[in-house]
Write an enzyme that holds these catalytic residues in place. Sequence first.
Site, PDB file in Angstrom:
ATOM      1  CG  ASN A 116      -0.484  22.483  73.290  1.00 41.18           C
ATOM      2  OD1 ASN A 116       0.414  23.199  72.868  1.00 41.18           O
ATOM      3  ND2 ASN A 116      -0.770  21.316  72.725  1.00 41.18           N
ATOM      4  CD  GLU A 122     -31.187  36.970  96.575  1.00 43.65           C
ATOM      5  OE1 GLU A 122     -31.564  36.027  97.267  1.00 43.65           O
ATOM      6  OE2 GLU A 122     -30.917  38.104  97.041  1.00 43.65           O
ATOM      7  CG  HIS A 160     -31.433  33.492  99.018  1.00 46.93           C
ATOM      8  ND1 HIS A 160     -31.996  34.749  99.063  1.00 46.93           N
ATOM      9  CD2 HIS A 160     -31.778  32.882 100.177  1.00 46.93           C
ATOM     10  CE1 HIS A 160     -32.668  34.889 100.196  1.00 46.93           C
ATOM     11  NE2 HIS A 160     -32.551  33.760 100.889  1.00 46.93           N
TER      12      HIS A 160
END
Length: 732
Positions: free
Chosen positions: A462, A78, A56
């Site tokens: 990795n 929202e 918001h």
Amino acid sequence: MSQNDNKNQGVDLGEFVEFYLLDSQEQIEKLGAGLLQLEKEGGNIGLINDLFRSAHSLKGASGTMGFTPIVALTHAAEDLLDHLRQGKMDVSLEMIDVLLAVTDRVKAMLAQVEQREEISIEFQDLASTMRELLDGEIAVEAKDPQIPQAEAEEVAKFVPQNFELTPDELEKVSDAQSLGHGVYQIDVKLGPNTLMKAVRAVMATQRLEGIGSVIKLVPSIEDLEVGNGEEFYMLVNCDEPREEIRRELLEISELVDVVVHLYPNLNSPEEANLEEDKKVEKTPGIDLEAAPETASNTIAEEKVVKPAVVQKAKVEPKIVAKTSGANEAIQGEGNTQVHTIRVDTVRMDNLINLVGEMVITRTRLVQIGLDLKAQYSTDVMVNNLNEANVYLGRLMNDLQESVMRLRMVAIGTVFNRFPRLVRDLAKKTGKEIDLVLKGEDTELDKTVVEVIGDPLMHLIRNSVDHGIESPEDRKAAGKSEVGTITLNAYHEGNHIAILISDDGAGLDLEKIRTKAVAKGLIGEREELSERDIANLIFLPGFSTADVVTDISGRGVGMDVVKKALNNLGGMVDITTRKGKGSTFTIRLPLTLAIIQALLVEVGQEIYAVPLSSVLETLLVSREDIKTVGGLPMVQLRGNTLPLISLQEKFDLPTPEDESSEVFVVVVGFGDKALGLIVDELRGQQEVVIKSLGDFLTNLPGIAGATILGDGKVTLILDIGSLIQDVLVTRRS
């Protein structure tokens, strides 16, 4: 509303773009981190409310700036979060995926805003996906249409009270709604023949101040004391549920009825409202009290009536109301204290440079004082100068420490990027991985924080791709199907240590050695320790992956890690156990600006060795130095200490007369140690690290330069790079 509308309204918002970007990037980071947490915790209503407020707030700020695509995208998000917090939907993987995609798309849009470009990124696909999720939810709810219908009737009947808000009060309402806080109109009905109505109103405001803040009370305290009305109205900023607000007030005697209405959002007017506002503003002498009827007809589609008085803070003068003490207590919120300010990093860097120049100047003053002391040892003025230099030194140390703290940033700002990365990589590889973060509050230099993100990302990728096994393989090995990667940071003396560890399969040292031999990086009969074999993965172009994927396999990631850490004056080390996992340990200096250094003399040159890396100094006979495997060594308390001659390292002229003894400066980084062979020790000094410029960056063994008290330029040694070259890098 386009990005150019701001100019048409006579307001240039360009100067606010930087503040908007800072706030919006903060909100989008909170939104992303919260969604990952929501995926684990499910229906955490407090977390859902926080996410809704972030969306918001982002929507409101973007609407103010006129960035329509961001408004449209965050508005759809929202709506989705609003249904979630009302319990109309359950948290699902599909919902989390689309909301995370929204955060990515908004970040890309903010990047265009930062470059002052028109937002051109497509967003309708995500908006459509969110609408489809909502449509699916609405279709399920259609089985019981009575509740939504009752709610709609209640909203349609609500007419906001005319609070006659001043510009300051209007700003409070707008700010609260922009930040996602609840703003409510509370209608309070008093019991018949209530004698002390004003007292009941004061009790109500005090009760609400415990859970929120009262913005306005109508009628005022004075009017309630003399009036005959049996109702009063309150405009309140509060994050508690409406039922909780009502329960709090009904505990006060002689309050017989309390109705809590959600106050219309002043930050999200529809097109009809905007048009009506323009008519009101342009028409001279219009009766603003007549606005409710027009407004209610105009926005019948929204089922909510706009507040009675059209109030625009930018066109109305500030009103200072004369009120009694009781009324001030209700309407005022006291003095606002600002505890933090945002400072441009360029200004802060300039301050650091100025402090550095002061350190250099102070060093020169100290040198001048010592020279004068040697010539005029009994002169009172010389003694006074040296006393003043001592006091100046204390002040400079305090100033330096304070300024350096301005540059310190919590490493959590970097760590918070990786939960999303691990989640996405785990989905892509079909693995189940839990990322554990520790030591997020550990602080280090801003410059280091800005650079350390990429090396950490490569190491984590990795660990995900090579370290953690598939759920099937982990189960077969007697492990939990969910792998764990731990990211930890802590202070270690004058350095910071960052550990990236996993409970995966560990490095296949035999495979690494075989690959290195095949590539000609080491000899087939060359003897290497397990640690040296593990460190071969940092060589350029080295990879053990059999198949190149978009995650790894090209042999560039680990090489990038080593180069980046060397540039920061840091180093990386590996410990691994087959079947148990691996740990990568990164060690970095806390600051890259001002350091204590030991000055050493090599031939005609002077070098600065960071004092944080110096373990001890030795006087060694040349006869005790032996060569083992091409490296000079010396026995130190039963252990072998590798040595490096700075004269040979930097190709300096060989002195004609060599002494039988040499000084050795023992330096260490982590659990590694190295001896630097030098001619003389010149003592310690505070030095300011200066860059060598673009043409001389990445010089092996050199971290930068500094200016000494006599004005000479001296090179600063990069201890991490020297140790890495001597102990890790192997010649083919």
